[in-house]
Design a protein around this motif. Structure first.
Motif, PDB file in Angstrom:
ATOM      1  N   ASP A   5      62.969  24.562  72.221  1.00 57.69           N
ATOM      2  CA  ASP A   5      63.873  23.833  73.013  1.00 57.69           C
ATOM      3  C   ASP A   5      64.467  23.161  72.472  1.00 57.69           C
ATOM      4  O   ASP A   5      65.721  22.451  73.722  1.00 57.69           O
ATOM      5  N   GLU A   6      64.273  22.225  71.685  1.00 59.45           N
ATOM      6  CA  GLU A   6      64.577  21.090  71.221  1.00 59.45           C
ATOM      7  C   GLU A   6      65.823  21.921  70.081  1.00 59.45           C
ATOM      8  O   GLU A   6      66.112  22.220  70.238  1.00 59.45           O
ATOM      9  N   PRO A   7      67.074  20.549  70.644  1.00 58.93           N
ATOM     10  CA  PRO A   7      68.099  20.776  69.617  1.00 58.93           C
ATOM     11  C   PRO A   7      68.317  20.470  67.993  1.00 58.93           C
ATOM     12  O   PRO A   7      67.298  19.224  67.705  1.00 58.93           O
ATOM     13  N   ASN A   8      68.664  21.544  67.272  1.00 59.33           N
ATOM     14  CA  ASN A   8      68.340  21.222  66.283  1.00 59.33           C
ATOM     15  C   ASN A   8      70.011  20.049  65.317  1.00 59.33           C
ATOM     16  O   ASN A   8      70.695  21.234  65.607  1.00 59.33           O
ATOM     17  N   ASP A   9      69.370  19.106  65.145  1.00 58.62           N
ATOM     18  CA  ASP A   9      71.250  18.184  64.462  1.00 58.62           C
ATOM     19  C   ASP A   9      71.596  18.553  62.838  1.00 58.62           C
ATOM     20  O   ASP A   9      72.517  18.101  62.993  1.00 58.62           O
ATOM     21  N   LYS A  10      70.545  19.451  62.433  1.00 49.21           N
ATOM     22  CA  LYS A  10      70.590  19.552  61.149  1.00 49.21           C
ATOM     23  C   LYS A  10      71.680  21.076  60.802  1.00 49.21           C
ATOM     24  O   LYS A  10      72.852  21.035  59.894  1.00 49.21           O
ATOM     25  N   ALA A  11      72.027  21.832  61.915  1.00 42.29           N
ATOM     26  CA  ALA A  11      72.052  22.420  61.800  1.00 42.29           C
ATOM     27  C   ALA A  11      73.061  22.525  61.651  1.00 42.29           C
ATOM     28  O   ALA A  11      74.679  23.497  61.014  1.00 42.29           O
ATOM     29  N   PRO A  12      74.188  22.041  62.806  1.00 44.29           N
ATOM     30  CA  PRO A  12      76.134  21.514  62.971  1.00 44.29           C
ATOM     31  C   PRO A  12      76.563  21.334  61.240  1.00 44.29           C
ATOM     32  O   PRO A  12      77.248  21.357  60.830  1.00 44.29           O
ATOM     33  N   GLN A  13      75.257  20.032  60.976  1.00 41.88           N
ATOM     34  CA  GLN A  13      75.796  19.657  59.622  1.00 41.88           C
ATOM     35  C   GLN A  13      76.013  20.555  58.582  1.00 41.88           C
ATOM     36  O   GLN A  13      76.480  20.925  57.454  1.00 41.88           O
ATOM     37  N   SER A  14      75.532  21.012  58.496  1.00 41.10           N
ATOM     38  CA  SER A  14      74.984  21.945  57.697  1.00 41.10           C
ATOM     39  C   SER A  14      76.064  23.833  58.275  1.00 41.10           C
ATOM     40  O   SER A  14      76.770  23.852  56.705  1.00 41.10           O
ATOM     41  N   LEU A  15      76.492  23.898  58.291  1.00 39.71           N
ATOM     42  CA  LEU A  15      77.157  24.778  59.092  1.00 39.71           C
ATOM     43  C   LEU A  15      78.901  24.261  57.969  1.00 39.71           C
ATOM     44  O   LEU A  15      79.553  24.841  58.042  1.00 39.71           O
TER      45      LEU A  15
END
Length: 126
Positions: A5-15
């Motif tokens: 349920d927690e948002p992953n802040d690293k995923a958009p940066q990696s994308l």
């Protein structure tokens, strides 16, 4: 480990980083692709000039035969004249294109471009 349920802040940066790298690779490939397309267009243009000159010569020869009654000699002469003029035109255009290409390559060498293609390093895949 993050919970579902927690948002992953690293995923958009990696994308974003992967998208930027992909766009950089594509931007490096565009000039090389455009150069190859221009070369093929020039070749087709020269071929069309050669074939068109022969056909125009044949057409004028046929018209001469038709209206002057000269038998097959008008077409033979038109074919020879059309072929000669079209070869002359194609050689002249090819010489001009070759001179322009050599000037471009000299400018690229002076600018430090070695023509090796994209300069972005390849990424390792896991």
């Amino acid at each position: 480990m993050p919970k579902a349920d927690e948002p992953n802040d690293k995923a958009p940066q990696s994308l974003d980083a992967r998208i930027a790298a992909f766009e950089a690779r594509k931007a490096a490939e565009v000039p090389m692709r455009a150069e190859h397309e221009k070369s093929s267009q020039d070749g087709y243009r020269l071929l069309a000039d050669l074939i068109g000159g022969v056909l125009v010569g044949l057409g004028f020869g046929w018209l001469l035969d038709r209206y002057a009654g000269t038998g097959p000699w008008g077409m033979v002469g038109g074919l020879l004249i059309g072929m000669g003029l079209s070869i002359y035109t194609v050689v002249r255009k090819a010489t001009k294109m070759s001179a322009q290409a050599s000037v471009r390559s000299e400018q690229d060498k002076a600018d430090g471009d070695t023509g090796g293609g994209p300069t972005a390093p390849k990424q390792k895949r896991d």
